[in-house]
Design an enzyme around this catalytic site. Structure first.
Site, mmCIF file in Angstrom:
data_model
loop_
_atom_site.group_PDB
_atom_site.id
_atom_site.type_symbol
_atom_site.label_atom_id
_atom_site.label_comp_id
_atom_site.label_asym_id
_atom_site.label_seq_id
_atom_site.Cartn_x
_atom_site.Cartn_y
_atom_site.Cartn_z
ATOM 1 N N GLY A 278 -24.209 57.643 -17.941
ATOM 2 C CA GLY A 278 -24.818 58.640 -18.808
ATOM 3 C C GLY A 278 -24.446 60.080 -18.525
ATOM 4 O O GLY A 278 -24.984 60.991 -19.152
ATOM 5 N N GLU A 320 -22.687 53.874 -12.967
ATOM 6 C CA GLU A 320 -21.896 53.222 -14.015
ATOM 7 C C GLU A 320 -21.366 54.219 -15.050
ATOM 8 O O GLU A 320 -21.725 54.152 -16.223
ATOM 9 C CB GLU A 320 -22.764 52.188 -14.733
ATOM 10 C CG GLU A 320 -23.285 51.106 -13.821
ATOM 11 C CD GLU A 320 -24.334 50.227 -14.472
ATOM 12 O OE1 GLU A 320 -24.489 49.090 -14.021
ATOM 13 O OE2 GLU A 320 -24.999 50.676 -15.424
ATOM 14 N N PRO A 321 -20.520 55.149 -14.620
ATOM 15 C CA PRO A 321 -20.004 56.106 -15.607
ATOM 16 C C PRO A 321 -18.992 55.450 -16.541
ATOM 17 O O PRO A 321 -18.105 54.719 -16.098
ATOM 18 C CB PRO A 321 -19.297 57.155 -14.735
ATOM 19 C CG PRO A 321 -18.894 56.407 -13.505
ATOM 20 C CD PRO A 321 -19.939 55.342 -13.288
ATOM 21 N N GLY A 322 -19.146 55.673 -17.836
ATOM 22 C CA GLY A 322 -18.159 55.211 -18.808
ATOM 23 C C GLY A 322 -17.489 56.429 -19.401
ATOM 24 O O GLY A 322 -16.337 56.769 -19.115
ATOM 25 N N ARG A 323 -18.286 57.167 -20.201
ATOM 26 C CA ARG A 323 -17.788 58.363 -20.876
ATOM 27 C C ARG A 323 -17.153 59.366 -19.898
ATOM 28 O O ARG A 323 -16.107 59.942 -20.197
ATOM 29 C CB ARG A 323 -18.973 59.043 -21.572
ATOM 30 C CG ARG A 323 -18.615 60.241 -22.412
ATOM 31 C CD ARG A 323 -19.897 61.012 -22.813
ATOM 32 N NE ARG A 323 -20.996 60.135 -23.101
ATOM 33 C CZ ARG A 323 -21.353 59.726 -24.321
ATOM 34 N NH1 ARG A 323 -20.690 60.162 -25.365
ATOM 35 N NH2 ARG A 323 -22.368 58.921 -24.491
ATOM 36 N N TYR A 364 -24.249 60.317 -34.514
ATOM 37 C CA TYR A 364 -25.078 61.063 -33.544
ATOM 38 C C TYR A 364 -25.056 62.561 -33.801
ATOM 39 O O TYR A 364 -25.497 63.331 -32.955
ATOM 40 C CB TYR A 364 -24.560 60.852 -32.118
ATOM 41 C CG TYR A 364 -24.305 59.428 -31.728
ATOM 42 C CD1 TYR A 364 -25.345 58.505 -31.656
ATOM 43 C CD2 TYR A 364 -23.027 58.993 -31.392
ATOM 44 C CE1 TYR A 364 -25.109 57.191 -31.273
ATOM 45 C CE2 TYR A 364 -22.785 57.683 -31.010
ATOM 46 C CZ TYR A 364 -23.827 56.792 -30.964
ATOM 47 O OH TYR A 364 -23.585 55.501 -30.586
ATOM 48 N N CYS A 391 -14.757 56.726 -48.263
ATOM 49 C CA CYS A 391 -15.476 57.001 -49.504
ATOM 50 C C CYS A 391 -16.921 57.365 -49.247
ATOM 51 O O CYS A 391 -17.825 56.674 -49.733
ATOM 52 C CB CYS A 391 -15.391 55.791 -50.411
ATOM 53 S SG CYS A 391 -13.696 55.437 -50.811
ATOM 54 N N GLU A 392 -17.146 58.371 -48.436
ATOM 55 C CA GLU A 392 -18.501 58.915 -48.368
ATOM 56 C C GLU A 392 -18.486 60.312 -47.787
ATOM 57 O O GLU A 392 -17.635 60.643 -46.961
ATOM 58 C CB GLU A 392 -19.469 57.971 -47.652
ATOM 59 C CG GLU A 392 -19.248 57.619 -46.238
ATOM 60 C CD GLU A 392 -20.374 56.673 -45.787
ATOM 61 O OE1 GLU A 392 -20.235 55.470 -46.044
ATOM 62 O OE2 GLU A 392 -21.366 57.148 -45.222
ATOM 63 N N TYR A 421 -16.118 55.671 -26.657
ATOM 64 C CA TYR A 421 -16.926 55.293 -27.823
ATOM 65 C C TYR A 421 -16.287 55.696 -29.160
ATOM 66 O O TYR A 421 -17.001 55.903 -30.136
ATOM 67 C CB TYR A 421 -18.356 55.865 -27.706
ATOM 68 C CG TYR A 421 -19.040 55.457 -26.431
ATOM 69 C CD1 TYR A 421 -19.444 54.136 -26.239
ATOM 70 C CD2 TYR A 421 -19.270 56.364 -25.404
ATOM 71 C CE1 TYR A 421 -20.054 53.740 -25.053
ATOM 72 C CE2 TYR A 421 -19.879 55.981 -24.219
ATOM 73 C CZ TYR A 421 -20.273 54.675 -24.046
ATOM 74 O OH TYR A 421 -20.870 54.286 -22.882
HETATM 75 N N1 LLP Z 1 -24.710 51.625 -17.906
HETATM 76 C C1 LLP Z 1 -25.486 51.119 -18.880
HETATM 77 C C2 LLP Z 1 -26.482 50.111 -18.543
HETATM 78 C C3 LLP Z 1 -25.351 51.562 -20.190
HETATM 79 O O1 LLP Z 1 -26.135 51.076 -21.145
HETATM 80 C C4 LLP Z 1 -24.376 52.550 -20.493
HETATM 81 C C5 LLP Z 1 -24.203 53.034 -21.859
HETATM 82 C C6 LLP Z 1 -23.574 53.031 -19.460
HETATM 83 C C7 LLP Z 1 -23.774 52.548 -18.172
HETATM 84 C C8 LLP Z 1 -22.484 54.047 -19.676
HETATM 85 O O2 LLP Z 1 -22.955 55.233 -20.190
HETATM 86 P P1 LLP Z 1 -21.951 56.511 -20.266
HETATM 87 O O3 LLP Z 1 -21.660 56.926 -18.856
HETATM 88 O O4 LLP Z 1 -20.716 56.063 -20.950
HETATM 89 O O5 LLP Z 1 -22.708 57.519 -21.056
HETATM 90 N N2 LLP Z 1 -22.216 54.922 -28.256
HETATM 91 C C9 LLP Z 1 -22.906 56.031 -27.619
HETATM 92 C C10 LLP Z 1 -23.185 55.754 -26.155
HETATM 93 C C11 LLP Z 1 -23.950 54.486 -25.924
HETATM 94 C C12 LLP Z 1 -24.116 54.226 -24.461
HETATM 95 C C13 LLP Z 1 -24.675 52.884 -24.217
HETATM 96 N N3 LLP Z 1 -24.835 52.573 -22.832
HETATM 97 C C14 LLP Z 1 -22.071 57.289 -27.795
HETATM 98 O O6 LLP Z 1 -21.035 57.240 -28.426
HETATM 99 O O7 LLP Z 1 -22.462 58.350 -27.324
#
Ligand code: LLP
Length: 463
Positions: A278, A320-323, A364, A391-392, A421
């Site tokens: 997050g 758990e960093p993704g973004r 968002y 088309c929107e 994402y």
């Molecule tokens: N761990 C868990 C349990 C999660 O549910 C998530 C994201 C992450 C880690 C990774 O979060 P991050 O570091 O990437 O923020 N589609 C949305 C974001 C949804 C995130 C869902 N869970 C967007 O585009 O902002």
């Protein structure tokens, strides 16, 4: 100078429809390094380059729209996270942000672990050779089949999300003659926002088991009695695109309180806590994300302090960093198709992609920035809205931004920070073909996810 850590201040500002002010940078040709990956710069002719390759060459070879992913930057971010947390902690990349076999191999080589949340992500991870013990399985409604596949593969942990799942995973593990390492995901009553957090009295969301009302303590009680489970820790994920560490601090404090209660009731000290992902990134120059080492220090300090106060040994922390890893590593390259000035409002710039390759703006209200990529320009800034070809009217890629007033059809423009994402949430709306992901590194570029074709569309259409 083509990159700047401190873009020049505003010359004049335009009031946006939502009332906030937007001001063009002094020089639209300057790239703010906060929002671009580390190898992006402009060459001597002014064209944007990544990994030493100009966008015009990339567009010729791979077409537009396309996502260009800076592998050097991706790997550097992986290392920054794992160095910041050190050998005493674990970094799990959240695959939902963007996953492909190449990404799995990079993660494996850089020593990261991987969080997956579906059978599809698990398959990709295993297929690309990620050792099962470095994989964590998430999800609020894992099917029995998904659980069986994960347990059979020997994943390092399954994060339990409900009372039903505690029993379901225990049964599967027992049936397969295994003891599965699990964490319990709790909701700590913290609602995190981008720049603030508010504590909520009760949880109103689908994930996890509430600490409130003793629910999480009851979940621990049940998990500890089941032979198929080895309960190793507590998990909490408070939200996404968060800049303020205060929410994480409250979360860590409450999770440690639960660990202390578990110790008092069962005489068991659970050895792990996971504080989720997050962490926010810069989509525009206004965003100020934290560096991984600051995050690691802040989380480490709070967990250590709370554990000392509770007389607990400090558990192993994971995140758990993704973004924060993949988001800044990619940009989307589009070709400008039409330009429509609306007198007194703004200019609509239509590109060859849109909400099918970036749904985040529509979904968002996300903010992005955009730069003219195929050349530089000394023309005056013009206020634009970058829109797609769907088309929107909600098909907006960049809501409010400035581009040079001499922008013309055929110009290439690039939207930075689209690594997370965007491809993973891309759709075939209007039968659009999802764009490729091209990895660029040291003067070389290769497709890691190919562009969809009309044959791909027709193959699924079996009627
Ligand atoms: N761990 C868990 C349990 C999660 O549910 C998530 C994201 C992450 C880690 C990774 O979060 P991050 O570091 O990437 O923020 N589609 C949305 C974001 C949804 C995130 C869902 N869970 C967007 O585009 O902002």
């Amino acid at each position: 100078m083509s990159r700047s850590a401190h873009p020049a201040g505003p010359r004049h500002a335009d009031v946006m429809s939502d009332g906030h002010y937007l001001a063009p940078a002094d020089d639209l040709n300057v790239l703010d390094e906060k929002v671009w990956s580390s190898t992006v710069t402009r060459d001597e002719h002014g064209a944007l380059t990544v990994g030493g390759l100009t966008v015009s060459r990339l567009a010729e070879e791979f077409g537009t729209p396309a996502y260009f992913l800076d592998e050097t930057d991706f790997r550097a971010r992986c290392r920054a996270w794992s160095d910041a947390f050190g050998p005493g902690a674990d970094v799990f990349y959240a695959g939902k942000a963007f996953l492909s076999r190449a990404v799995v191999r990079w993660l494996k080589e850089e020593g990261l672990n991987l969080d997956v949340c579906s059978a599809g992500e698990l398959t990709t991870a295993l297929d690309a050779g990620m050792p099962a013990e470095r994989i964590a399985l998430h999800g609020n409604n894992k099917s029995v089949e998904e659980i069986e596949r994960a347990v059979t593969a020997g994943v390092g942990r399954i994060v339990l999300d409900s009372f039903q799942e505690i029993v379901r995973v225990a049964h599967v593990a027992q049936r397969l003659g295994k003891r599965q390492r699990v964490q319990i995901r709790v909701t700590v009553g913290v609602e995190a926002h981008t720049h603030e957090f508010i504590a909520t009295a009760h949880e109103d969301q689908k994930f996890g088991i509430a600490l409130a009302g003793g629910q999480a303590a009851e979940a621990v009680r049940r998990a500890l009695t089941l032979d198929g489970l080895e309960l190793v820790g507590i998990h909490s994920h408070i939200g996404s695109q968060i800049f303020d560490m205060a929410g994480f601090e409250v979360s860590a404090r409450r999770v440690v309180q639960l660990l202390a209660e578990v110790r008092d009731e069962h005489g068991v000290e659970l050895p792990e806590i996971d504080l989720g992902g997050g962490l926010g990134i810069a989509y525009t120059s206004e965003d100020d994300p934290r560096e991984p080492y600051e995050i690691a220090k802040s989380l480490g300090d709070i967990v250590t302090r709370e554990c000392e106060a509770a007389g607990l040994a400090t558990p192993r922390i994971s995140v758990e960093p993704g973004r924060a890893i993949v988001g800044p590593t990619a940009f989307t390259l589009y070709e400008v198709g039409t330009i429509k000035p609306l007198e007194g409002l703004r200019t609509y710039v239509s590109v060859d992609g849109g909400m099918s390759d970036n749904i985040r703006t529509a979904l968002y209200d996300a903010e992005y920035s955009v730069s003219l990529a195929s050349r530089t320009s000394d023309a005056e800034p013009m206020l634009v809205r970058v829109v797609g070809k769907h088309c929107e009217s909600g098909d907006i890629v960049v809501k409010d931004a400035f581009l040079p007033a001499d922008l013309a059809p055929g110009d290439l423009i690039a939207v930075p920070a689209t690594g997370a994402y965007c491809r993973s949430m891309a759709s075939n709306y209007n039968h659009a073909l999802r764009p490729p992901v091209v990895a660029v590194r040291d003067g070389g570029a290769r497709v890691i996810v190919r562009r969809e074709t009309e044959e791909d569309l027709l193959r699924l259409d079996v009627g």
